[in-house]
Design a protein around this motif. Structure first.
Motif, PDB file in Angstrom:
ATOM      1  N   LEU A  87     -24.231   0.482  -1.538  1.00 26.10           N
ATOM      2  CA  LEU A  87     -22.944   1.136  -1.755  1.00 26.10           C
ATOM      3  C   LEU A  87     -21.808   0.339  -1.121  1.00 26.10           C
ATOM      4  CD1 LEU A  87     -23.876   4.903  -1.215  1.00 26.10           C
ATOM      5  CD2 LEU A  87     -22.998   3.871  -3.320  1.00 26.10           C
ATOM      6  N   ILE A  88     -22.072  -0.267   0.016  1.00 28.05           N
ATOM      7  CA  ILE A  88     -21.065  -1.116   0.659  1.00 28.05           C
ATOM      8  C   ILE A  88     -20.763  -2.332  -0.221  1.00 28.05           C
ATOM      9  CG2 ILE A  88     -20.622  -2.655   2.629  1.00 28.05           C
ATOM     10  CD1 ILE A  88     -22.126  -0.665   4.380  1.00 28.05           C
ATOM     11  N   ILE A  89     -21.814  -2.901  -0.821  1.00 27.49           N
ATOM     12  CA  ILE A  89     -21.619  -4.042  -1.727  1.00 27.49           C
ATOM     13  C   ILE A  89     -20.770  -3.627  -2.927  1.00 27.49           C
ATOM     14  CG2 ILE A  89     -22.789  -5.645  -3.299  1.00 27.49           C
ATOM     15  CD1 ILE A  89     -25.143  -5.655  -1.365  1.00 27.49           C
ATOM     16  N   VAL A  90     -21.061  -2.444  -3.482  1.00 26.13           N
ATOM     17  CA  VAL A  90     -20.255  -1.927  -4.594  1.00 26.13           C
ATOM     18  C   VAL A  90     -18.801  -1.759  -4.160  1.00 26.13           C
ATOM     19  CG1 VAL A  90     -19.869   0.045  -6.118  1.00 26.13           C
ATOM     20  CG2 VAL A  90     -22.196  -0.769  -5.711  1.00 26.13           C
ATOM     21  N   SER A  91     -18.618  -1.200  -2.971  1.00 30.23           N
ATOM     22  CA  SER A  91     -17.274  -0.967  -2.459  1.00 30.23           C
ATOM     23  C   SER A  91     -16.511  -2.267  -2.266  1.00 30.23           C
ATOM     24  CB  SER A  91     -17.350  -0.201  -1.136  1.00 30.23           C
ATOM     25  OG  SER A  91     -16.054   0.058  -0.627  1.00 30.23           O
ATOM     26  N   LEU A  92     -17.171  -3.255  -1.683  1.00 29.23           N
ATOM     27  CA  LEU A  92     -16.523  -4.552  -1.458  1.00 29.23           C
ATOM     28  C   LEU A  92     -16.209  -5.253  -2.781  1.00 29.23           C
ATOM     29  CD1 LEU A  92     -18.613  -5.921   1.564  1.00 29.23           C
ATOM     30  CD2 LEU A  92     -16.257  -5.071   1.602  1.00 29.23           C
ATOM     31  N   GLY A  93     -17.078  -5.035  -3.798  1.00 27.58           N
ATOM     32  CA  GLY A  93     -16.895  -5.710  -5.076  1.00 27.58           C
ATOM     33  C   GLY A  93     -15.841  -5.088  -5.961  1.00 27.58           C
ATOM     34  N   VAL A  94     -15.955  -3.762  -6.219  1.00 27.87           N
ATOM     35  CA  VAL A  94     -15.086  -3.138  -7.218  1.00 27.87           C
ATOM     36  C   VAL A  94     -14.007  -2.228  -6.639  1.00 27.87           C
ATOM     37  CG1 VAL A  94     -16.924  -3.257  -8.944  1.00 27.87           C
ATOM     38  CG2 VAL A  94     -16.644  -1.168  -7.609  1.00 27.87           C
ATOM     39  N   VAL A  95     -14.194  -1.764  -5.405  1.00 30.33           N
ATOM     40  CA  VAL A  95     -13.170  -0.913  -4.795  1.00 30.33           C
ATOM     41  C   VAL A  95     -12.119  -1.757  -4.082  1.00 30.33           C
ATOM     42  CG1 VAL A  95     -12.718   0.895  -3.078  1.00 30.33           C
ATOM     43  CG2 VAL A  95     -14.747   1.037  -4.528  1.00 30.33           C
ATOM     44  N   THR A  96     -12.564  -2.816  -3.410  1.00 33.58           N
ATOM     45  CA  THR A  96     -11.640  -3.667  -2.654  1.00 33.58           C
ATOM     46  C   THR A  96     -11.438  -5.037  -3.295  1.00 33.58           C
ATOM     47  OG1 THR A  96     -12.380  -2.594  -0.608  1.00 33.58           O
ATOM     48  CG2 THR A  96     -11.124  -4.647  -0.393  1.00 33.58           C
ATOM     49  N   GLY A  97     -12.532  -5.772  -3.522  1.00 31.90           N
ATOM     50  CA  GLY A  97     -12.449  -7.164  -3.942  1.00 31.90           C
ATOM     51  C   GLY A  97     -11.714  -7.399  -5.239  1.00 31.90           C
ATOM     52  N   PHE A  98     -12.200  -6.827  -6.329  1.00 31.51           N
ATOM     53  CA  PHE A  98     -11.584  -7.068  -7.636  1.00 31.51           C
ATOM     54  C   PHE A  98     -10.145  -6.571  -7.704  1.00 31.51           C
ATOM     55  CE2 PHE A  98     -10.761  -6.038 -12.123  1.00 31.51           C
ATOM     56  CZ  PHE A  98     -10.961  -7.291 -12.692  1.00 31.51           C
ATOM     57  N   PRO A  99      -9.841  -5.333  -7.274  1.00 39.25           N
ATOM     58  CA  PRO A  99      -8.448  -4.879  -7.343  1.00 39.25           C
ATOM     59  C   PRO A  99      -7.501  -5.739  -6.511  1.00 39.25           C
ATOM     60  CG  PRO A  99      -9.915  -3.009  -7.042  1.00 39.25           C
ATOM     61  CD  PRO A  99     -10.749  -4.248  -6.837  1.00 39.25           C
ATOM     62  N   LEU A 100      -7.926  -6.108  -5.291  1.00 37.53           N
ATOM     63  CA  LEU A 100      -7.043  -6.893  -4.419  1.00 37.53           C
ATOM     64  C   LEU A 100      -6.828  -8.299  -4.960  1.00 37.53           C
ATOM     65  CD1 LEU A 100      -5.404  -7.288  -1.862  1.00 37.53           C
ATOM     66  CD2 LEU A 100      -7.527  -7.812  -0.631  1.00 37.53           C
ATOM     67  N   LEU A 101      -7.906  -8.955  -5.355  1.00 37.50           N
ATOM     68  CA  LEU A 101      -7.800 -10.327  -5.841  1.00 37.50           C
ATOM     69  C   LEU A 101      -7.004 -10.410  -7.149  1.00 37.50           C
ATOM     70  CD1 LEU A 101     -11.425 -11.513  -5.029  1.00 37.50           C
ATOM     71  CD2 LEU A 101      -9.324 -12.332  -3.942  1.00 37.50           C
ATOM     72  N   THR A 102      -7.197  -9.434  -8.042  1.00 34.27           N
ATOM     73  CA  THR A 102      -6.427  -9.452  -9.283  1.00 34.27           C
ATOM     74  C   THR A 102      -4.954  -9.131  -9.026  1.00 34.27           C
ATOM     75  OG1 THR A 102      -7.111  -7.156  -9.731  1.00 34.27           O
ATOM     76  CG2 THR A 102      -8.343  -8.918 -10.827  1.00 34.27           C
ATOM     77  N   ALA A 103      -4.688  -8.202  -8.108  1.00 37.92           N
ATOM     78  CA  ALA A 103      -3.298  -7.880  -7.776  1.00 37.92           C
ATOM     79  C   ALA A 103      -2.587  -9.094  -7.198  1.00 37.92           C
ATOM     80  CB  ALA A 103      -3.243  -6.710  -6.796  1.00 37.92           C
ATOM     81  N   MET A 104      -3.281  -9.836  -6.325  1.00 41.41           N
ATOM     82  CA  MET A 104      -2.707 -11.056  -5.755  1.00 41.41           C
ATOM     83  C   MET A 104      -2.516 -12.120  -6.838  1.00 41.41           C
ATOM     84  SD  MET A 104      -4.945 -11.198  -2.222  1.00 41.41           S
ATOM     85  CE  MET A 104      -4.270 -12.794  -1.712  1.00 41.41           C
ATOM     86  N   ALA A 105      -3.501 -12.228  -7.738  1.00 41.42           N
ATOM     87  CA  ALA A 105      -3.411 -13.222  -8.812  1.00 41.42           C
ATOM     88  C   ALA A 105      -2.257 -12.920  -9.753  1.00 41.42           C
ATOM     89  CB  ALA A 105      -4.722 -13.263  -9.592  1.00 41.42           C
TER      90      ALA A 105
END
Length: 296
Positions: free
Chosen positions: A78-96
């Protein structure tokens, strides 16, 4: 009957593809909405705020349904899911999206089905045949080639951020789909949001805009969309579809995501859909159908 909400049948079950398609349709508005929001909101605040709003509704959902807490062995996934789709993808795409347009980001969405399939093999234990990989690669190349032909602006920073976003998202999709088979689709995204909620709330307060009145209504609507639909509702359908129909196979539906955006633009914004768009769309649909047939 399983916790995904349906009967586990043969690979590529129709219900898996229907749920996956609904998820893709919902996700198709994510990048344009994010682009609108980051024009006025800090990408870090946007990421933390959208997860906080979705996490709040996840808490209500879990409480109302009296869902049992996940087992200790399920916390790390669940932590991996959270880091991937809850934090990682939204943050990286927003920055991009501070450096590239939402149209340019289509280049990288074309690679997402391929990365999802790769992580489906690594984390989900799936073994698609050689023909599947051929259709998957051709479909990705069609989307990337089309996107490159539509936009000329290039930003190394934006491109690297989008590549990183695609990688962490593929991992989050595969890990979440694997967990959905035992925990349930809406349960996976709900618990992933709840696990990250304390941090997200604190970060949202710290990074809140100096003046909320300076933020336009369109930016708040965009935030609302990515919070409720992109961050919660879409994943309920998406994880269910991946779990039932197969991570690698149903993941190919993401190839259609850019073209749903084109359809929305043509219908709502009255933008022109040229013959090349239609030809590429038909080619992508053929690749999705081929990958579905040879997924096992």
């Amino acid at each position: 009957m399983n916790k995904t909400g349906g009967i586990k049948s043969e690979p590529g079950a129709l219900s898996g593809w229907v749920n996956g398609l609904l998820g893709v349709i919902i996700f198709s508005g994510s990048l344009p909405a994010t682009r609108v929001a980051v024009m006025q909101l800090d990408p870090f605040f946007l990421t933390f705020a959208r997860a906080s709003v979705a996490g709040f509704f996840a808490v209500i959902l879990v409480y109302v349904t009296r869902e049992k807490c996940p087992k200790a062995s399920q916390i790390l996934p669940l932590i991996i899911v959270s880091l991937g789709v809850v934090t990682g993808f939204p943050l990286l795409t927003a920055m991009a999206l501070e450096h590239v347009t939402s149209a340019h980001s289509i280049v990288f969405l074309g690679l997402l089905p391929l990365t999802t399939a790769i992580f489906g093999v690594i984390r989900g234990g799936e073994r698609p045949g050689a023909a599947f990989w051929i259709f998957s690669v051709i479909g990705s190349l069609l989307v990337v080639g089309f996107a490159l032909s539509q936009c000329a602006s290039v930003s190394l920073t934006g491109d690297l951020l989008m590549l990183a976003a695609v990688a962490v998202c593929g991992l989050g999709y595969a890990e979440g789909a694997k967990l959905t088979r035992v925990l349930g689709g809406w349960q996976v995204i709900s618990w992933a949001l709840i696990i990250s909620l304390p941090f997200m709330l604190v970060a949202s307060v710290i990074l809140r805009p100096a003046s909320f009145s300076a933020v336009s209504v369109s930016a708040w609507i965009a935030l609302g969309y990515v919070s409720l639909f992109s961050m919660l509702i879409g994943f309920i359908f998406w994880y269910k579809g991946l779990a039932i129909g197969g991570i690698a196979a149903v993941g190919q539906l993401q190839l259609l995501q850019p073209f749903f955006g084109l359809a929305l633009s043509a219908t709502i914004l009255h933008e022109t859909v040229n013959p090349l768009m239609l030809a590429v769309t038909l080619g992508v649909i053929a690749c999705v159908a081929g990958s579905r047939k040879f997924a096992r």
